[in-house]
Design an enzyme around this catalytic site. Structure first.
Site, PDB file in Angstrom:
ATOM      1  N   GLU A 194     -90.429 -21.452 -20.305  1.00  0.00           N
ATOM      2  CA  GLU A 194     -90.953 -21.722 -18.963  1.00  0.00           C
ATOM      3  C   GLU A 194     -90.859 -20.467 -18.127  1.00  0.00           C
ATOM      4  O   GLU A 194     -89.821 -19.809 -18.093  1.00  0.00           O
ATOM      5  CB  GLU A 194     -90.172 -22.840 -18.248  1.00  0.00           C
ATOM      6  CG  GLU A 194     -90.446 -24.227 -18.741  1.00  0.00           C
ATOM      7  CD  GLU A 194     -89.777 -25.285 -17.865  1.00  0.00           C
ATOM      8  OE1 GLU A 194     -89.501 -24.977 -16.675  1.00  0.00           O
ATOM      9  OE2 GLU A 194     -89.538 -26.390 -18.356  1.00  0.00           O
ATOM     10  N   GLU A 212     -82.675 -27.330 -20.538  1.00  0.00           N
ATOM     11  CA  GLU A 212     -81.808 -26.972 -19.408  1.00  0.00           C
ATOM     12  C   GLU A 212     -80.553 -27.832 -19.253  1.00  0.00           C
ATOM     13  O   GLU A 212     -80.204 -28.243 -18.137  1.00  0.00           O
ATOM     14  CB  GLU A 212     -82.605 -27.018 -18.094  1.00  0.00           C
ATOM     15  CG  GLU A 212     -83.763 -26.048 -18.041  1.00  0.00           C
ATOM     16  CD  GLU A 212     -84.524 -26.119 -16.715  1.00  0.00           C
ATOM     17  OE1 GLU A 212     -84.283 -27.071 -15.943  1.00  0.00           O
ATOM     18  OE2 GLU A 212     -85.341 -25.224 -16.450  1.00  0.00           O
TER      19      GLU A 212
END
Length: 528
Positions: free
Chosen positions: A423, A209
């Site tokens: 995720e 991220e």
């Protein structure tokens, strides 16, 4: 983070058709069957996914391992944040799930659950305490032992090199990711990991991220390393420059990633036959209205959310939208750097939880001093009736259609990329009878299958997370695990939730899942 409406388990057997259908003509019967199977519902099992597709779950080093000062590990920027006044919850990762000592029983639990893959991260400061130079033998022993346990269990290993835990020593020495010096240090660290673990690890992710951490860590200063500058920061930052450092962070992250990929391909890939990719956070965005301005703002947001990372990796440069918005504050790639980053990936990992609405905020570009948020010049809405903010909202709404649209968009914009959903999950349910989490996972797994059937090249799906752990937002009060952890007990007792048994039934017994096709997305849009 996604929250899900409660409901009963989605597992059920295939029901027989109503006998009255037998009285209809064959053509009408066929039409009705198509309606039932294609529009109103989707039924599938584990076997409906392509060969080579893997299902798993994940954790992250700082959130799971604990043993923060044990056996030579040194502090990371996340340790520093957790122990500072900036941490609103006051909890730390000093003990976390104590995975450093309990990993063997945890791998046994993964095996019992039926996990086919496990995504974990490596602590840079545990393996190389000074950030560069000597390898810590105790850290090396720990990761070798855990990897060996996973191999014995037949679980595919997905290792991540970096997740918000730069060694504090490198942050202190030269400012960490805002300095080009980090590129060589990261490549050297990656080389140690490839050399020591690559005979058993075939799936590597360099960073998690970065597209979110740029803004949160270097613009508003809310997350480690808490860098920002007036008037942009949320916290009282003492160091930073919100106008340029987010762009420097991403630039050096891309160069570090690409350097590690080149090193792997030149030194290790032929023998180890592994793959290396990068992860991005991947919300989906809808225009708030059908106005030209809101539609343009939504496309601009996508360029910053996705294109900031993917455009250089695919085309060798930043999107024109970003160049126009940031101007000279956006670093330039040299010819060598452009060649280095282009195609420097084998796959892209996606962390996906929810969706937002977007409206235009072009007045932001008139500010005399601009940060990334001003450059994006958009407002974000968790719902059409909510209060908008200048930054995207993690949200609590379930929108599996958003995952499908994101994959469709990325395929159209950047070509036939290979994806792993690294995720996806829900942190809203602390009970053992977590039916809401089952609903959430059911809908997103179904969305993944629909995307594959529509042409998306998705090779895996990981639940976030395997067990409750320390979370950046929520500390130990957020419960993302399909396995519950009793953080109040000295033993940190693990107990599988109902969702773990559901996931196990799906993976080990090929149980049938039935989903009302689109019903949750419809509810999402209805509440907006």
């Amino acid at each position: 983070m996604c929250g899900c409406a409660s409901g009963e388990d989605a597992m059920e057997t295939r029901r027989p058709l109503h006998p009255l259908l037998l009285f209809f003509s064959p053509w009408l019967l066929l039409l009705l069957l198509l309606v039932v199977q294609g529009v109103r519902s989707l039924q599938f099992t584990r076997d409906d996914f392509p060969d080579g597709f893997t299902f798993g779950a994940g954790t992250a080093a700082f959130q799971y391992e604990g043993a923060a000062a044990e056996d030579g590990r040194t502090p990371s920027i996340w340790d520093t944040y957790a122990h500072s006044w900036r941490n609103p919850g006051g909890e730390t990762g000093d003990v976390a799930c104590d995975g450093y000592h309990k990993y063997k029983e945890d791998v046994m639990l993964m095996n019992e659950t039926g996990l086919e893959a496990y995504r974990f991260t490596i602590s840079w400061s545990r393996l190389i305490p000074s950030g560069r130079g000597a390898v810590n033998p105790k850290g090396l022993q720990f990761y070798n032992s855990m990897i060996n346990e996973l191999v014995k269990a037949g679980i595919q290993i997905h290792a991540v090199l970096y997740h918000i835990d730069l060694p504090q020593s490198l942050q202190d020495e030269y400012g960490g990711w805002v300095s080009p010096k980090v590129v060589d240090d990261f490549a050297a660290y990656a080389d140690v990991c490839f050399r020591e673990f690559g005979d058993r690890v075939a799936h590597w992710t360099t960073s998690i991220e970065p597209n979110v951490m740029a803004q949160s860590g270097y613009d508003d200063g809310y997350l480690p390393p808490n860098r920002c500058s007036y008037p942009f920061g949320r916290s009282n930052c003492t160091l930073g420059n919100s106008t340029v450092e987010p762009y420097l962070f991403i630039h050096h992250t891309l160069l570090a990633h690409a350097s590690a990929v080149r090193l792997y391909r030149e030194k290790h890939q032929a023998a180890q036959k592994g793959v290396v990719g990068m992860n991005i956070y991947s919300m989906w965005f809808y225009p708030l209205t059908e106005s030209t301005e809101d539609i343009a703002a939504t496309e601009r947001v996508k360029d910053f959310m996705y294109g900031w990372i993917l455009h250089p990796l695919v085309f060798g440069d930043y999107p024109e939208t970003m160049k126009k918005a940031a101007g000279s504050r956006l670093p330039l790639f040299s010819d060598y750097e452009s060649e280095l980053v282009t195609n420097a990936f084998d796959f892209i990992g996606l962390n996906h939880y929810t969706s937002n609405y977007v409206s235009d905020n072009s007045n932001a570009v008139k500010a005399p001093l601009q940060d990334v948020t001003d450059d994006i010049s958009s407002l974000f809405w968790a719902s059409k009736n909510s209060t908008p903010t200048r930054e995207f909202l993690p949200g609590t709404s379930l929108d599996p259609r958003g995952l499908e649209l994101a994959l469709e968009y990325l395929q159209e914009k950047y070509g036939n990329l290979l994806f792993y959903i690294q995720e996806n999950g829900s942190g809203s349910n602390a009970t053992l009878d977590d039916v809401g989490r089952i609903d959430c996972l059911t809908q997103y797994i179904a969305a993944t299958l629909r995307s594959i059937r529509n042409g998306a090249n998705v090779k895996g799906y990981c639940v976030w997370s395997f067990m409750d752990q320390y979370e950046m937002f929520g500390d130990y009060k957020a419960h993302f695990g399909i396995v519950a952890v009793d953080f109040g007990s000295e033993e940190l007792t693990r107990q599988p939730r109902r969702s773990a048994r559901w996931y196990s039934d799906f993976l080990k017994n090929n149980a049938v899942i039935k989903v009302d096709d689109g019903s949750v997305s419809t509810a999402f849009h209805a509440q907006l």
